[in-house]
Write a protein that holds these residues in place. Sequence first.
Motif, short mmCIF file in Angstrom:
data_model
loop_
_atom_site.label_atom_id
_atom_site.label_comp_id
_atom_site.label_asym_id
_atom_site.label_seq_id
_atom_site.Cartn_x
_atom_site.Cartn_y
_atom_site.Cartn_z
N UNK A 55 -22.82 15.05 0.76
CA UNK A 55 -21.71 15.88 -0.41
C UNK A 55 -20.09 16.05 0.78
N UNK A 56 -19.89 15.73 1.75
CA UNK A 56 -19.18 15.17 2.22
C UNK A 56 -18.93 13.50 2.61
N UNK A 57 -19.28 12.95 2.39
CA UNK A 57 -19.15 11.51 2.04
C UNK A 57 -19.23 11.04 0.86
N UNK A 58 -19.20 12.13 -0.69
CA UNK A 58 -18.60 11.62 -1.45
C UNK A 58 -17.69 12.50 -1.19
N UNK A 59 -16.97 13.78 -1.39
CA UNK A 59 -15.91 14.44 -0.99
C UNK A 59 -15.35 13.33 -0.69
N UNK A 60 -15.64 12.75 0.51
CA UNK A 60 -14.20 11.85 1.51
C UNK A 60 -14.22 10.87 0.50
N UNK A 61 -14.90 10.04 0.17
CA UNK A 61 -15.35 8.85 -1.04
C UNK A 61 -14.08 8.99 -1.64
N UNK A 62 -14.08 10.52 -2.92
CA UNK A 62 -13.45 10.40 -4.29
C UNK A 62 -11.67 11.63 -3.25
N UNK A 63 -11.45 11.62 -2.40
CA UNK A 63 -10.61 11.87 -1.67
C UNK A 63 -9.61 11.00 -1.24
N UNK A 64 -10.77 9.82 -0.99
CA UNK A 64 -10.05 8.20 -0.26
C UNK A 64 -9.64 7.43 -1.89
N UNK A 65 -10.36 7.93 -3.11
CA UNK A 65 -10.07 7.34 -3.75
C UNK A 65 -8.56 7.12 -4.80
N UNK A 66 -8.77 8.80 -4.30
CA UNK A 66 -7.71 9.26 -4.96
C UNK A 66 -6.04 9.37 -4.31
N UNK A 67 -6.08 9.18 -3.15
CA UNK A 67 -5.36 8.46 -2.65
C UNK A 67 -4.93 7.25 -2.62
N UNK A 68 -6.24 6.41 -2.88
CA UNK A 68 -5.50 4.84 -3.24
C UNK A 68 -5.07 4.61 -4.92
N UNK A 69 -5.07 5.90 -5.48
CA UNK A 69 -4.80 5.65 -7.07
C UNK A 69 -3.54 5.92 -6.85
N UNK A 72 -1.54 3.21 -5.42
CA UNK A 72 -1.74 2.06 -6.54
C UNK A 72 -0.45 2.15 -7.79
N UNK A 73 -0.56 3.46 -7.77
CA UNK A 73 1.03 3.69 -8.72
C UNK A 73 2.28 4.10 -8.35
N UNK A 74 2.21 3.75 -7.09
CA UNK A 74 3.54 4.10 -6.56
C UNK A 74 4.08 2.39 -6.08
N UNK A 75 3.00 2.36 -5.59
CA UNK A 75 2.61 0.43 -5.54
C UNK A 75 3.66 0.05 -7.01
N UNK A 80 6.91 -2.80 -10.82
CA UNK A 80 8.32 -2.68 -12.63
C UNK A 80 8.77 -2.21 -11.91
N UNK A 81 9.48 -1.55 -10.61
CA UNK A 81 10.99 -1.26 -10.85
C UNK A 81 11.42 -2.59 -10.50
N UNK A 82 10.67 -3.27 -8.78
CA UNK A 82 11.22 -4.34 -8.64
C UNK A 82 11.64 -5.97 -10.00
N UNK A 83 10.59 -5.69 -11.16
CA UNK A 83 10.38 -6.49 -11.96
C UNK A 83 11.41 -5.88 -13.38
N UNK A 84 12.00 -5.00 -13.03
CA UNK A 84 13.09 -4.31 -14.04
C UNK A 84 14.63 -4.82 -13.40
N UNK A 85 14.07 -4.62 -12.27
CA UNK A 85 15.97 -4.81 -11.39
C UNK A 85 16.41 -6.31 -11.01
N UNK A 86 14.78 -7.59 -11.32
CA UNK A 86 15.22 -9.21 -11.43
C UNK A 86 15.57 -9.32 -12.86
#
Length: 178
Positions: A55-69, A72-75, A80-86
């Motif tokens: 359960x701890x591993x699954x919760x950690x994996x979900x938190x890691x996935x949320x952090x990755x999301x 990735x959203x920030x990236x 997209x902002x850089x592309x718009x500026x370009x």
Amino acid sequence: MNWNFFSFFLSEEGESFLQFNPNLLETNLFNILILIGILVYANNVSFSVTLRQRQTEIIQAIENAQNDVVTTSNYYYEIEKGLTQSLFWLQTWKVFYQKEKIDVIERKYEIIKKGLKETFLTTDLLISTLEKKAFLSLQRYVLYFTVSTILQRFLVLTTFEQSRLIELILLKLGGNKK
């Protein structure tokens, strides 16, 4: 004594089908409760630790996935902002260089136009000067020829013939008869 494990459900003649057996070892209910207790204890001891870890591993994996999301959203947002500026800079440079090209072409056009105007003006002046010279030469030649012809004929003619000749010449030159 005859041990029968199914004695709880069996009935002897004259006895009721369900009866209470005071012998605890013979009853299946007590055995079933012991078995359930052992299973619950074994589950708590062995499976609960593994289940908590999982359960701890699954919760950690979900938190890691949320952090990755989120990362990735920030990236993606930054990209997209850089592309718009370009795209903005490319459009700006395109417009700037397009205007610069048009300015260069217009300047070259004006230089060529000015040169051609000067050439045509010079050529026009040259032609008009040559026309004037040719016309003056022609006038001089016509006058010389006319005067020489007139003088040759006029000197030989009588006064009446001289006046008739003058009238005829004036008529031919576009003069009016008086």
